[in-house]
Design a protein around this motif. Structure first.
Motif, PDB file in Angstrom:
ATOM      1  N   VAL A 140     -55.957 -17.494-123.890  1.00 42.28           N
ATOM      2  CA  VAL A 140     -55.186 -17.875-122.713  1.00 42.28           C
ATOM      3  C   VAL A 140     -53.713 -17.840-123.098  1.00 42.28           C
ATOM      4  O   VAL A 140     -53.323 -18.377-124.136  1.00 42.28           O
ATOM      5  N   THR A 141     -52.889 -17.196-122.295  1.00 41.52           N
ATOM      6  CA  THR A 141     -51.488 -16.986-122.646  1.00 41.52           C
ATOM      7  C   THR A 141     -50.587 -17.455-121.516  1.00 41.52           C
ATOM      8  O   THR A 141     -50.848 -17.171-120.343  1.00 41.52           O
ATOM      9  N   ALA A 142     -49.518 -18.208-121.916  1.00 44.88           N
ATOM     10  CA  ALA A 142     -48.432 -18.552-120.995  1.00 44.88           C
ATOM     11  C   ALA A 142     -47.207 -17.785-121.450  1.00 44.88           C
ATOM     12  O   ALA A 142     -46.764 -17.929-122.587  1.00 44.88           O
ATOM     13  N   ARG A 143     -46.657 -16.964-120.558  1.00 45.50           N
ATOM     14  CA  ARG A 143     -45.578 -16.059-120.948  1.00 45.50           C
ATOM     15  C   ARG A 143     -44.370 -16.279-120.036  1.00 45.50           C
ATOM     16  O   ARG A 143     -44.521 -16.432-118.828  1.00 45.50           O
ATOM     17  N   GLY A 144     -43.211 -16.241-120.670  1.00 46.76           N
ATOM     18  CA  GLY A 144     -41.967 -16.386-119.926  1.00 46.76           C
ATOM     19  C   GLY A 144     -41.596 -17.833-119.716  1.00 46.76           C
ATOM     20  O   GLY A 144     -42.160 -18.532-118.861  1.00 46.76           O
ATOM     21  N   ASN A 145     -40.641 -18.306-120.527  1.00 44.70           N
ATOM     22  CA  ASN A 145     -40.188 -19.707-120.450  1.00 44.70           C
ATOM     23  C   ASN A 145     -41.361 -20.677-120.492  1.00 44.70           C
ATOM     24  O   ASN A 145     -41.439 -21.639-119.725  1.00 44.70           O
ATOM     25  N   ALA A 146     -42.263 -20.407-121.395  1.00 46.72           N
ATOM     26  CA  ALA A 146     -43.445 -21.258-121.505  1.00 46.72           C
ATOM     27  C   ALA A 146     -43.062 -22.631-122.049  1.00 46.72           C
ATOM     28  O   ALA A 146     -42.271 -22.757-122.994  1.00 46.72           O
ATOM     29  N   GLU A 147     -43.677 -23.649-121.457  1.00 48.63           N
ATOM     30  CA  GLU A 147     -43.383 -25.021-121.851  1.00 48.63           C
ATOM     31  C   GLU A 147     -44.645 -25.846-121.708  1.00 48.63           C
ATOM     32  O   GLU A 147     -45.225 -25.921-120.612  1.00 48.63           O
ATOM     33  N   LEU A 148     -45.096 -26.443-122.805  1.00 51.98           N
ATOM     34  CA  LEU A 148     -46.307 -27.248-122.819  1.00 51.98           C
ATOM     35  C   LEU A 148     -45.943 -28.678-123.202  1.00 51.98           C
ATOM     36  O   LEU A 148     -45.300 -28.907-124.237  1.00 51.98           O
ATOM     37  N   HIS A 149     -46.357 -29.604-122.364  1.00 50.92           N
ATOM     38  CA  HIS A 149     -46.113 -31.022-122.620  1.00 50.92           C
ATOM     39  C   HIS A 149     -47.454 -31.701-122.798  1.00 50.92           C
ATOM     40  O   HIS A 149     -48.319 -31.639-121.915  1.00 50.92           O
ATOM     41  N   VAL A 200     -48.476 -27.625-118.148  1.00 59.69           N
ATOM     42  CA  VAL A 200     -48.148 -26.271-118.571  1.00 59.69           C
ATOM     43  C   VAL A 200     -47.228 -25.651-117.539  1.00 59.69           C
ATOM     44  O   VAL A 200     -47.523 -25.656-116.339  1.00 59.69           O
ATOM     45  N   GLU A 201     -46.085 -25.116-117.999  1.00 63.83           N
ATOM     46  CA  GLU A 201     -45.144 -24.431-117.134  1.00 63.83           C
ATOM     47  C   GLU A 201     -44.847 -23.072-117.728  1.00 63.83           C
ATOM     48  O   GLU A 201     -44.622 -22.951-118.931  1.00 63.83           O
ATOM     49  N   ALA A 202     -44.872 -22.020-116.903  1.00 61.30           N
ATOM     50  CA  ALA A 202     -44.578 -20.667-117.370  1.00 61.30           C
ATOM     51  C   ALA A 202     -44.292 -19.770-116.182  1.00 61.30           C
ATOM     52  O   ALA A 202     -44.677 -20.077-115.043  1.00 61.30           O
ATOM     53  N   ASP A 203     -43.610 -18.648-116.466  1.00 63.08           N
ATOM     54  CA  ASP A 203     -43.388 -17.655-115.411  1.00 63.08           C
ATOM     55  C   ASP A 203     -44.667 -16.864-115.111  1.00 63.08           C
ATOM     56  O   ASP A 203     -44.894 -16.446-113.971  1.00 63.08           O
ATOM     57  N   ALA A 238     -41.429 -21.948-125.829  1.00 63.48           N
ATOM     58  CA  ALA A 238     -41.350 -20.626-126.461  1.00 63.48           C
ATOM     59  C   ALA A 238     -41.285 -19.559-125.373  1.00 63.48           C
ATOM     60  O   ALA A 238     -41.532 -19.835-124.182  1.00 63.48           O
ATOM     61  N   ASP A 239     -40.949 -18.327-125.801  1.00 60.71           N
ATOM     62  CA  ASP A 239     -41.025 -17.208-124.855  1.00 60.71           C
ATOM     63  C   ASP A 239     -42.473 -16.946-124.465  1.00 60.71           C
ATOM     64  O   ASP A 239     -42.765 -16.578-123.319  1.00 60.71           O
ATOM     65  N   SER A 240     -43.376 -17.126-125.443  1.00 61.68           N
ATOM     66  CA  SER A 240     -44.789 -16.885-125.180  1.00 61.68           C
ATOM     67  C   SER A 240     -45.626 -17.827-126.010  1.00 61.68           C
ATOM     68  O   SER A 240     -45.352 -18.034-127.198  1.00 61.68           O
ATOM     69  N   VAL A 241     -46.672 -18.404-125.393  1.00 63.56           N
ATOM     70  CA  VAL A 241     -47.601 -19.282-126.083  1.00 63.56           C
ATOM     71  C   VAL A 241     -49.016 -18.776-125.804  1.00 63.56           C
ATOM     72  O   VAL A 241     -49.434 -18.618-124.640  1.00 63.56           O
ATOM     73  N   ARG A 242     -49.781 -18.515-126.869  1.00 66.36           N
ATOM     74  CA  ARG A 242     -51.146 -18.001-126.745  1.00 66.36           C
ATOM     75  C   ARG A 242     -52.102 -18.962-127.439  1.00 66.36           C
ATOM     76  O   ARG A 242     -51.895 -19.347-128.580  1.00 66.36           O
ATOM     77  N   TYR A 243     -53.183 -19.277-126.706  1.00 65.33           N
ATOM     78  CA  TYR A 243     -54.195 -20.157-127.262  1.00 65.33           C
ATOM     79  C   TYR A 243     -55.455 -19.354-127.527  1.00 65.33           C
ATOM     80  O   TYR A 243     -56.023 -18.721-126.627  1.00 65.33           O
ATOM     81  N   ASP A 244     -55.901 -19.364-128.802  1.00 64.85           N
ATOM     82  CA  ASP A 244     -57.118 -18.677-129.206  1.00 64.85           C
ATOM     83  C   ASP A 244     -58.245 -19.699-129.193  1.00 64.85           C
ATOM     84  O   ASP A 244     -58.321 -20.590-130.049  1.00 64.85           O
ATOM     85  N   ARG A 245     -59.164 -19.554-128.209  1.00 60.26           N
ATOM     86  CA  ARG A 245     -60.228 -20.537-128.039  1.00 60.26           C
ATOM     87  C   ARG A 245     -61.212 -20.518-129.196  1.00 60.26           C
ATOM     88  O   ARG A 245     -61.807 -21.540-129.543  1.00 60.26           O
ATOM     89  N   ALA A 246     -61.372 -19.339-129.824  1.00 58.93           N
ATOM     90  CA  ALA A 246     -62.353 -19.233-130.906  1.00 58.93           C
ATOM     91  C   ALA A 246     -61.902 -20.007-132.137  1.00 58.93           C
ATOM     92  O   ALA A 246     -62.699 -20.678-132.795  1.00 58.93           O
ATOM     93  N   SER A 247     -60.622 -19.913-132.500  1.00 55.36           N
ATOM     94  CA  SER A 247     -60.108 -20.581-133.712  1.00 55.36           C
ATOM     95  C   SER A 247     -59.416 -21.898-133.427  1.00 55.36           C
ATOM     96  O   SER A 247     -58.985 -22.582-134.348  1.00 55.36           O
TER      97      SER A 247
END
Length: 855
Positions: free
Chosen positions: A57-66, A43-46, A74-83
């Protein structure tokens, strides 16, 4: 939690849980990929944000998931643990394991990146197709991914065209727009529902439903692009091919053609690739419903109900040195392939139409070559008489080179050839009657030149192009040569020697000649005979070399060659099948034996004299000039005594001193080459043979490629050419823009052919009545003639190829018929989607080979 820039490489496994963390949240997102327990999530993000209240859990700003083979940006990636859902927003870009790129404004994905909804979706795939890179693009306002294997586009578009850089909002040159597009990555199929084909944003075709293999597919069962047919003899119709992908290494294509005037033409092709090679088999056949559309025999197949063909090609590698194979064509009649527009690469169509079948065995060593073949020739024009076509089997060639032994040094070469052929009827050609041009009585207002009748062989009135019966010859040639260079002066001495032996077994036959006419041949050997030709010689060259710096290296090289051997024996008493093409020019001036084949062998003492001058500059300029002649010093001149085909006569070598031959070649750079070669009469320097041409590519200064050639050959009546032959051929392509181009070619006959119309059938009937008396050649001084030409325009880019060509081609050029085919050919290829060809004859012609009429 602000972290500036974090990069966490986490093994997907139970993690420390003392404090909830972003790493744990995204690590859980990676657990859904079954069977990949060793994959890591990077996970890479600003900025990284953990919201315990919302359980996100949110990665914001030049988010990059490998994760594994997939990458989500994406600009922002958010993970909803419940769903267990991943929400990506802003410039979203998902790269799949196969390299496909999915972009959108918003994506809602499962935690393994496989399933989800995508808003403003765009997908780009890069594939290799037909040796070039093709990019395909899907787009839709909303789409859904299921298990990462299927994507459904609502109101989507599909194209292989790149968007305009300056105006990306403009529609591409072509695209398919559909209410629903389903791309199945498992079956590699694209399904289109309620679709239309748009060109420049304008709908041009409506397709309620169709499917197509995606660009990654090289082989898949299904319908191929149909081919439309229209002609007077066949009517209108279409061929609808269906491809059966039976296995990874073999397939079957059935291509029935439904013709309004002739019924159903069945075609099928089976292809099979094996471990050591491959082969194919193609069958074609039809029971004609309107045979009368074709001329009756012997000028056509109008008296046949069933017509068909069989074609097969195979190549197999026995090991790294040996290969074997075949390439055969069989037809019910000589007109079938042309009448039904069935194309085969073995069929020559430029002048003499024939299908060549062959089987072969080839071996190649480091300095050796072996080849064994058999040939069957099928004449495909109305004037061909099949009994005059030979069956040649076998033709065996062997060539071996070794270093000379011991002090002898140099190179020793052994060549061997065995050829056996059989034909049923002798191929006679009458010579033009002596004196001024004599023409037959008018046939429909047209005359043709009269040729002598061959009832008894006489070199003054008749040639024999091929002898009836069986002709077998075995030849062997052992040669040696070595070059010595004088270290003090640079003189080059190349002594050489060879021994040539030939054995002939001839059994001539005339029992099958037509019309009861049995010509006789005087002095032709019958039975076994032999020939031996030893020779010694010396090749001398003395190059003078001067280096003039920027003006290049200049080389002046006098050349003298002397070959001493006894006179050729049995001239005219032996068949000549493979040595009829004798061309004396700069390329053959210093040949030890100037005959083109084994059936003739040059004899006598001969001196070949000449010289050449060449210039090579540092800038790449190359110039070469050669001039010389050949002199018969002693013995019988082999070229003065013609054989049964008169080979040698009127060749420029028949006198003691030959014609002069020369060459001038200049290449200012690697893109432009100009060459001229000529043969001048020894007595008065008259031009007897002249060829001049240029090939040029002017890019990048001018987007033009051009070739132009002019040829002139003086009349050779003793060889059957009553008049001079002269013509020009020109071909070129000009790229108007990087995408648009124009192309054209022309073949201009300057021999002044007579305009003959409505005479083909009448003249050919006269030829059949007396085949050895009238040669079907229609010539007469008058005016030049545009024998063939083509002109076309086209457009080509990364996703399209469109071309429109107008083609004028001669009908049965070999017999001088004036009629020409005029054809318009339209070809459209939408890359990854398919291609279509439309060919239509235009204008008016009165005759065609085997067809009763064309309108």
């Amino acid at each position: 939690m602000a972290a500036g820039f974090l990069a966490l490489a986490l093994v997907v496994a139970p993690l420390a849980t003392a404090t909830p963390s972003l790493a744990q949240g995204f690590a859980k997102a990676g657990q859904g990929i079954a069977g990949k327990p060793g994959d890591k999530l990077l996970v890479e993000a600003d900025e990284l944000i953990y919201d315990n209240d919302k359980n996100t859990v949110t990665a914001r700003g030049n988010a990059e998931l490998h994760y594994g083979p997939r990458t989500l940006q994406a600009d922002s990636v958010r993970y909803d643990r419940a769903s267990s859902r991943v929400f990506a927003e802003g410039n979203v870009r998902l790269t799949d394991q196969d390299g496909a790129v999915v972009t959108g404004d918003r994506m809602e994905l499962t935690d393994d990146f496989k399933n989800g909804f995508i808003d403003a979706l765009r997908i780009q795939q890069t594939v290799e197709q037909k040796g070039e890179t093709v990019r395909t693009r899907f787009s839709a306002p909303r789409a859904e991914r299921v298990n990462g294997d299927q994507t459904t586009f609502e109101y989507g578009t599909y194209t292989a065209c790149e968007p305009c850089k300056d105006h990306p909002e403009k529609p591409p040159l072509w695209q398919v727009r559909a209410a629903k597009i389903i791309h199945d990555n498992v079956s590699h199929t694209i399904y289109f529902e309620d679709s239309s084909l748009e060109v420049a944003g304008i709908p041009v075709a409506y397709l309620p439903y169709f499917e197509s293999a995606d660009p990654t597919v090289k082989r898949k069962s299904g319908f191929l692009t149909p081919r439309f047919i229209s002609s007077t003899a066949l009517g209108t119709g279409a061929s609808v091919p269906y491809f059966f992908n039976l296995a990874p290494n073999y397939d079957l294509t059935l291509s029935p053609a439904f013709l309004s005037r002739q019924g159903v033409l069945g075609q099928g092709e089976f292809r099979h690739r094996l471990e050591t090679g491959s082969y194919n088999l193609r069958l074609s056949g039809i029971f004609q419903t309107t045979p009368s559309a074709f001329l009756p025999g012997p000028l056509g197949a109008g008296d046949r109900d069933f017509r068909g063909s069989i074609e097969s090609k195979g190549r197999f590698y026995i090991n790294d040195r040996w290969r074997t194979g075949w390439d055969v064509v069989g037809v019910t009649d000589k007109w079938f392939l042309d009448n039904y527009r069935i194309r085969n690469q073995n069929i020559t169509t430029d002048y003499f139409r024939e299908a060549v079948s062959t089987g072969y065995l080839i071996g190649q060593g480091d300095r050796s070559w072996f080849e064994a073949r058999g040939y069957y020739f099928k004449g495909l024009s109305s004037f061909d008489w099949q009994k005059e076509q030979p069956i040649v089997a076998p033709v065996i060639d062997y060539d071996k080179r070794i270093n000379g032994p011991g002090a002898l040094g140099g190179e020793v070469r052994f060549e061997a050839n065995i050829t056996s052929l059989t034909r049923q009827a002798t191929d006679f050609q009458g010579l033009p009657r002596t004196g001024s041009y004599l023409f037959s009585p008018s046939v429909n207002g047209v005359s043709y030149p009269l040729y002598e009748t061959c009832t008894t062989f006489n070199r003054a009135s008749c040639l024999i192009r091929g002898l009836a019966g069986t002709d077998t010859r075995a030849s062997a040639n052992l040669s040696w040569r070595r070059t010595f260079i004088d270290s003090s002066s640079g003189q080059m001495f190349t002594p050489f020697a060879y021994l040539r032996t030939d054995a002939f077994f001839v059994n001539p036959s005339f029992s099958n000649y037509q019309n009861g006419l049995v010509p006789t041949i005087a002095n032709v050997a019958d039975g076994a005979s032999g020939r031996v030709m030893p020779a010694i010689g010396l090749d001398y060259r003395y190059p003078f070399v001067g280096n003039f710096g920027q003006f290049g290296v200049h080389t002046l090289e006098p050349i003298a060659q002397v070959v001493a051997r006894p006179s050729e024996t049995r001239i005219g008493r032996l068949p000549n099948e493979d040595a009829q093409s004798l061309v004396f020019d700069d390329t053959s001036l210093f040949e030890w034996d100037k005959f083109s084949g084994y059936d003739r062998v040059e004899g006598g003492v001969r001196a070949n004299l000449g010289g050449q001058y060449s210039v090579v500059t540092p800038a790449g300029w190359y110039t070469n000039v050669l001039f010389g002649e050949s002199v018969q010093v002693a013995g019988v001149n082999s070229f003065r005594r013609g054989d049964i085909a008169n080979v040698g006569l009127e060749s420029g070598l028949e006198n003691r001193r030959s014609d002069f031959v020369g060459r001038f070649q200049v290449s200012p750079n690697q893109n432009i080459s100009f060459i001229t070669r000529a043969r001048f009469d020894q007595a008065d320097f008259k031009v007897n043979r002249f060829e001049s041409g240029v090939t040029a590519r002017f890019a990048p200064f001018l987007p033009l490629s051009l070739s132009a050639f002019y040829s002139y050959y003086e009349a050779q009546p003793l060889l059957g050419f009553a008049h001079r032959r002269e013509g020009v051929t020109i071909a070129g392509t000009y790229n108007v823009t990087p995408n648009w181009f124009v192309t054209g070619s022309a073949l201009v006959d300057l021999t002044h052919y007579l305009d003959t119309r409505n005479v083909y059938a009448d003249a050919f009937n006269a030829y059949l009545a007396n085949p050895v008396g009238i040669a079907p050649i229609y010539q007469n001084p008058g005016r030049f003639y545009l024998s063939g030409m083509s002109f076309g325009v086209g457009y080509q880019d990364e996703c399209n190829t469109v071309s429109l060509n107008y083609i004028v081609s001669p009908i049965a050029t070999a017999i001088g018929v004036r009629e020409r085919n005029q054809t318009v050919l339209l070809r459209i290829e939408l890359k990854t989607l398919g291609e279509a060809n439309l060919r239509q004859n235009v204008g008016e012609a009165t005759t065609a080979d085997g067809i009763s009429a064309i309108r």
